[in-house]
Design an enzyme around this catalytic site. Structure first.
Site, short mmCIF file in Angstrom:
data_model
loop_
_atom_site.label_atom_id
_atom_site.label_comp_id
_atom_site.label_asym_id
_atom_site.label_seq_id
_atom_site.Cartn_x
_atom_site.Cartn_y
_atom_site.Cartn_z
N ASP A 1 59.33 -59.90 41.94
CA ASP A 1 60.14 -60.74 42.80
C ASP A 1 60.19 -60.13 44.19
OD1 ASP A 1 63.09 -59.27 43.14
OD2 ASP A 1 62.03 -58.73 41.31
N SER A 2 60.18 -60.99 45.21
CA SER A 2 60.34 -60.57 46.60
C SER A 2 59.27 -59.53 46.97
CB SER A 2 61.76 -60.06 46.83
OG SER A 2 62.06 -59.97 48.20
N ALA A 3 59.67 -58.32 47.36
CA ALA A 3 58.69 -57.29 47.68
C ALA A 3 57.81 -56.98 46.47
CB ALA A 3 59.39 -56.02 48.16
N HIS B 1 67.39 -66.81 47.65
CA HIS B 1 66.51 -65.71 47.28
C HIS B 1 67.04 -64.93 46.08
CE1 HIS B 1 63.13 -63.17 48.34
NE2 HIS B 1 63.90 -62.08 48.33
#
Length: 312
Positions: free
Chosen positions: A156-158, A284
């Site tokens: 997820d994300s980074a 997010h």
């Protein structure tokens, strides 16, 4: 040394971390640790393993209750802007327990080194070292329970950015003994110098994302660096898998980058199949913050379906 340096903030990257003038790093969030366990709700068992004693890179491994046959392997890369959270954070431990239990897979959650103490691209190199460790069958759980012909990456994300980078590296260099089937990217942290979609009306948020990238990767050429902007990466068409699932959230500033990523893949000559799914009304990493809400449950089921597609 001036004693005030220990209290004066040199760089404030709230809500993630602060750096003081004496060099001390204070992580504001993502510092809690959950021990490995036998999860009573899912029956999933976990344990920790050191991948590299020299660097401290490690991982948390998960096996489900049912392991009579070899199961698909999920390699997971946690998020946190490349600078906070770990593979041992409670929210990731709980998430992997639930995902492993429902998907009936073996999982390796990678604990890479973080910026600013270890600036990018160290996290990418650590993650590649973890994948080579997986390929070597270094752990008995992997040797006994994981089918390395059915491997998936996710994050997820980074962590989704890392999963993408690792799939590129598999395509470019190969990973002996491992067949990467697909990559599931959740709210991927991709970016670019020029705003797209809703980014153009969010200048303050854009500035925060810009600053975070330059902070975690100080040697970067900028926000069009191929590490953060797939549009500038000539290797994009060599992605080392046949399927990609991109999960975006309607209120997330990064959502347009997820759609754009699919477009880029389709134009790159890659030849695989990419799909984008949208969580309405969510922001997010909502699924980590509220794992039991309707959209979180739906997201997990979609990822489980993606992994188990074609599994006998």
């Amino acid at each position: 040394m001036d004693s005030t340096n220990s209290t004066e903030v040199a760089h404030d990257h709230s809500p993630f971390l602060k750096i003081y003038k004496d060099g001390r790093v204070e992580r504001i969030t993502g510092t809690e640790i959950a021990p490995p366990s036998l999860d009573p709700q899912t029956g999933v068992e976990s344990k920790d393993a050191v991948i590299s004693p020299e660097t401290g890179v490690s991982a948390r491994l998960y096996i489900p209750k049912t392991t009579q046959k070899k199961l698909p392997l999920l390699v997971y890369f946690h998020g946190g802007g490349f600078c906070i959270e770990t593979a041992f954070s409670p929210q990731y431990h709980n998430y992997l327990n639930a995902l492993v239990g429902e998907a009936n897979v073996v999982a390796v959650s990678v604990d890479y080194r973080r910026a600013p103490e270890h600036p990018l691209p160290i996290a990418f190199d650590d993650s590649w070292a973890a994948l080579k460790w997986v390929a070597s069958h270094a752990d008995e759980w992997l040797k006994s329970h994981a089918d390395l012909e059915r491997v998936f990456f996710s994050g997820d994300s980074a962590g989704a950015n890392i999963a993408h980078q690792m799939a590129l590296r598999v395509g470019a260099e190969g990973l002996a003994g491992v067949k990467l089937q697909g990559v599931a990217l959740v709210h991927p942290y991709f970016w670019g110098k020029d705003p797209i979609g809703a980014e153009s009306v969010e200048p303050e948020k854009r500035a925060m994302v810009d600053n975070l990238w330059r902070f975690t990767c100080p040697a970067t050429s900028g926000c069009d660096d191929p590490y953060i902007n797939p549009a500038t990466d000539p290797k994009l068409g060599s992605l080392g898998c046949g399927r990609v699932l991109v999960c975006v959230a309607e209120k997330d500033l990064l959502k347009d980058r997820g759609f754009y990523y699919r477009e880029l893949l389709e134009k790159s000559g890659w030849g695989g199949a990419a799909e984008v799914v949208v969580a309405p009304g969510e922001d997010h990493v909502f699924h980590l913050l509220n794992p039991v809400n309707e959209n979180s449950v739906a997201l997990q089921k979609r990822i489980v379906s993606f992994i188990n597609q074609g599994v006998p």
